[in-house]
Design a protein around this motif. Sequence first.
Motif, PDB file in Angstrom:
ATOM      1  N   SER A   1      83.871  53.813  56.707  1.00  0.00           N
ATOM      2  CA  SER A   1      84.242  55.159  56.984  1.00  0.00           C
ATOM      3  C   SER A   1      83.848  56.332  56.289  1.00  0.00           C
ATOM      4  O   SER A   1      83.407  55.928  54.936  1.00  0.00           O
ATOM      5  N   THR A   2      83.753  57.445  56.786  1.00  0.00           N
ATOM      6  CA  THR A   2      83.423  58.536  55.865  1.00  0.00           C
ATOM      7  C   THR A   2      84.575  58.870  54.846  1.00  0.00           C
ATOM      8  O   THR A   2      84.294  59.290  53.544  1.00  0.00           O
ATOM      9  N   ARG A   3      85.937  58.330  55.228  1.00  0.00           N
ATOM     10  CA  ARG A   3      87.093  58.642  54.397  1.00  0.00           C
ATOM     11  C   ARG A   3      86.852  57.699  53.093  1.00  0.00           C
ATOM     12  O   ARG A   3      87.254  57.984  52.035  1.00  0.00           O
ATOM     13  N   LYS A   4      86.473  56.365  53.507  1.00  0.00           N
ATOM     14  CA  LYS A   4      86.092  55.482  52.398  1.00  0.00           C
ATOM     15  C   LYS A   4      85.045  56.042  51.397  1.00  0.00           C
ATOM     16  O   LYS A   4      85.196  55.776  50.152  1.00  0.00           O
ATOM     17  N   LEU A   5      84.036  56.533  52.027  1.00  0.00           N
ATOM     18  CA  LEU A   5      82.959  57.070  51.280  1.00  0.00           C
ATOM     19  C   LEU A   5      83.554  58.260  50.265  1.00  0.00           C
ATOM     20  O   LEU A   5      82.987  58.450  49.128  1.00  0.00           O
ATOM     21  N   LYS A   6      84.327  59.021  50.927  1.00  0.00           N
ATOM     22  CA  LYS A   6      84.890  60.109  50.104  1.00  0.00           C
ATOM     23  C   LYS A   6      85.625  59.546  48.910  1.00  0.00           C
ATOM     24  O   LYS A   6      85.700  60.086  47.899  1.00  0.00           O
ATOM     25  N   GLN A   7      86.399  58.528  48.974  1.00  0.00           N
ATOM     26  CA  GLN A   7      86.939  58.033  47.829  1.00  0.00           C
ATOM     27  C   GLN A   7      86.002  57.528  46.873  1.00  0.00           C
ATOM     28  O   GLN A   7      86.188  57.777  45.604  1.00  0.00           O
ATOM     29  N   ARG A   8      84.885  56.791  47.128  1.00  0.00           N
ATOM     30  CA  ARG A   8      83.997  56.425  46.340  1.00  0.00           C
ATOM     31  C   ARG A   8      83.271  57.359  45.453  1.00  0.00           C
ATOM     32  O   ARG A   8      82.645  57.528  44.663  1.00  0.00           O
ATOM     33  N   LEU A   9      83.206  58.648  46.182  1.00  0.00           N
ATOM     34  CA  LEU A   9      82.530  59.885  45.742  1.00  0.00           C
ATOM     35  C   LEU A   9      83.312  60.276  44.430  1.00  0.00           C
ATOM     36  O   LEU A   9      82.798  61.025  43.471  1.00  0.00           O
ATOM     37  N   GLY A  10      84.580  59.916  44.258  1.00  0.00           N
ATOM     38  CA  GLY A  10      85.532  60.299  43.090  1.00  0.00           C
ATOM     39  C   GLY A  10      84.725  59.588  41.836  1.00  0.00           C
ATOM     40  O   GLY A  10      85.073  59.968  40.506  1.00  0.00           O
ATOM     41  N   SER A  11      84.169  58.691  41.816  1.00  0.00           N
ATOM     42  CA  SER A  11      83.391  57.908  40.823  1.00  0.00           C
ATOM     43  C   SER A  11      82.334  58.819  40.156  1.00  0.00           C
ATOM     44  O   SER A  11      81.905  59.840  40.803  1.00  0.00           O
ATOM     45  N   ASN A  12      81.870  58.333  39.184  1.00  0.00           N
ATOM     46  CA  ASN A  12      80.903  59.313  38.349  1.00  0.00           C
ATOM     47  C   ASN A  12      79.504  59.024  38.738  1.00  0.00           C
ATOM     48  O   ASN A  12      78.592  59.806  38.699  1.00  0.00           O
ATOM     49  N   ALA A  13      79.555  57.952  39.542  1.00  0.00           N
ATOM     50  CA  ALA A  13      77.733  57.668  40.110  1.00  0.00           C
ATOM     51  C   ALA A  13      77.131  58.739  41.060  1.00  0.00           C
ATOM     52  O   ALA A  13      77.814  59.402  41.560  1.00  0.00           O
ATOM     53  N   SER A  14      75.923  58.613  41.014  1.00  0.00           N
ATOM     54  CA  SER A  14      75.337  59.521  41.898  1.00  0.00           C
ATOM     55  C   SER A  14      75.224  58.930  43.356  1.00  0.00           C
ATOM     56  O   SER A  14      75.286  57.752  43.157  1.00  0.00           O
ATOM     57  N   HIS A  15      75.229  59.765  44.359  1.00  0.00           N
ATOM     58  CA  HIS A  15      75.456  58.950  45.714  1.00  0.00           C
ATOM     59  C   HIS A  15      74.383  59.717  46.609  1.00  0.00           C
ATOM     60  O   HIS A  15      74.305  61.213  46.339  1.00  0.00           O
ATOM     61  N   VAL A  16      73.601  58.952  47.374  1.00  0.00           N
ATOM     62  CA  VAL A  16      72.466  59.956  48.072  1.00  0.00           C
ATOM     63  C   VAL A  16      72.698  59.320  49.369  1.00  0.00           C
ATOM     64  O   VAL A  16      72.699  58.029  49.889  1.00  0.00           O
ATOM     65  N   LEU A  17      72.960  60.180  50.467  1.00  0.00           N
ATOM     66  CA  LEU A  17      73.331  60.263  51.968  1.00  0.00           C
ATOM     67  C   LEU A  17      71.779  60.142  52.528  1.00  0.00           C
ATOM     68  O   LEU A  17      71.392  61.075  52.538  1.00  0.00           O
ATOM     69  N   VAL A  18      71.366  59.242  53.145  1.00  0.00           N
ATOM     70  CA  VAL A  18      70.180  58.946  53.701  1.00  0.00           C
ATOM     71  C   VAL A  18      70.050  59.082  55.319  1.00  0.00           C
ATOM     72  O   VAL A  18      70.737  58.386  55.896  1.00  0.00           O
ATOM     73  N   PHE A  19      69.054  59.997  55.660  1.00  0.00           N
ATOM     74  CA  PHE A  19      69.279  60.414  57.265  1.00  0.00           C
ATOM     75  C   PHE A  19      67.771  59.879  57.537  1.00  0.00           C
ATOM     76  O   PHE A  19      66.637  60.365  56.824  1.00  0.00           O
ATOM     77  N   GLY A  20      67.673  59.636  58.873  1.00  0.00           N
ATOM     78  CA  GLY A  20      66.206  59.183  59.301  1.00  0.00           C
ATOM     79  C   GLY A  20      65.930  60.519  60.237  1.00  0.00           C
ATOM     80  O   GLY A  20      66.830  60.803  60.909  1.00  0.00           O
ATOM     81  N   THR A  21      64.703  60.842  60.582  1.00  0.00           N
ATOM     82  CA  THR A  21      64.046  61.554  61.649  1.00  0.00           C
ATOM     83  C   THR A  21      63.673  60.653  62.625  1.00  0.00           C
ATOM     84  O   THR A  21      63.949  59.520  62.689  1.00  0.00           O
ATOM     85  N   ALA A  22      63.090  61.458  63.729  1.00  0.00           N
ATOM     86  CA  ALA A  22      62.550  60.730  65.058  1.00  0.00           C
ATOM     87  C   ALA A  22      63.692  59.660  65.604  1.00  0.00           C
ATOM     88  O   ALA A  22      64.931  60.230  65.678  1.00  0.00           O
ATOM     89  N   TRP A  23      63.483  58.376  65.948  1.00  0.00           N
ATOM     90  CA  TRP A  23      64.762  57.684  66.435  1.00  0.00           C
ATOM     91  C   TRP A  23      65.410  56.974  65.365  1.00  0.00           C
ATOM     92  O   TRP A  23      66.106  55.987  65.590  1.00  0.00           O
TER      93      TRP A  23
END
Lengths: 184, 184
Positions: free
Chosen positions: A120-142
């Motif tokens: 979930s986004t909520r779970k990810l939000k918790q993980r963003l509290g760590s110092n690691a870099s995070h990259v949210l990946v989006f696709g174009t087309a389908w």
Amino acid sequence: MDNLYLALVHFPVVNKKNEPIGSALTTIDLHDMARASMTFGVRGFYVITPFQDQADLADQVIRHWTHGAGGRLNPSRKQALELVRVTQTFETAVEQIYAERNQPVVTIATSAKKHKNSVSTRKLKQRLGSNASHVLVFGTAWGLAQELVDNCDLQLDPITGTGDYNHLSVRSAASIYLDRLTND
Amino acid sequence: MDNLYLALVHFPVVNKKNEPIGSALTTIDLHDMARASMTFGVRGFYVITPFQDQADLADQVIRHWTHGAGGRLNPSRKQALELVRVTQTFETAVEQIYAERNQPVVTIATSAKKHKNSVSTRKLKQRLGSNASHVLVFGTAWGLAQELVDNCDLQLDPITGTGDYNHLSVRSAASIYLDRLTND
């Protein structure tokens, strides 16, 4: 969100028959996702295309708004487009992100379809509290090629509405995820 | 959300000097906001322009996707664009909404700037539980004319991010509000 990045992938993605393709750039994606990135404190927004003519087009748009007439007329657009970075491959983007903060990079795939292990986004939000870099990946087309989705460290729950219609634009989806990560 | 409508206003809006103008249509707004409307169960999406050539352009886009080649190639886009309705004035849109459900119509202005009486999305979500029709009003260009904002029944809190940058696209803002009204 000093440790959050976006990536917009034009290859490898799929067409509506689920066949692997490379997609053309949609310049409004750069604007909308850069503006959302600026709003929600995203550190950098990667536009990924292996096609030289598409990379040139992206560079031209960025230059117009960051160093050309566009930026003088609209300084807030300049600020947003300064976040955009163009690379040939997703791997290069991840290497650059690693180099910038010298921290492990957690890759997070998005999709309009549910992945068996998605979080979930909520779970990810918790993980963003760590110092690691995070990259949210989006696709174009389908959407992102399945292999890229599976190779990411995490898969994010799709955005669901009131029914089973799941055809938001990538611009809408990115905006919603960033709002949830900030305000939810 | 059987009692929720969107309206995208091209007049009266303001330019960046805060002068009253009528804006040109941006066709991607129709697509993105229709797709978000379809996702989040919005009943109808009004595109409001007093300019005949702009109304013709909107009709042409809608027809291509609802009755033309576009809809055959992409049925999910057809479904979304079937929600779009074009009117010359905001007042006409409100009259049509009233006629459709025979219920009072609550108008809700959105803005990137805080209004002294603005309400939260959560508060609005509670109000949507009533049987009244509700229309969420968005401005193009640099936003709705102040008079229209003030004349609405409610004003919604602006979307804030991590700083004071408040230049989301109208496509992003609409998507975020609809997600909050559904999922928050």
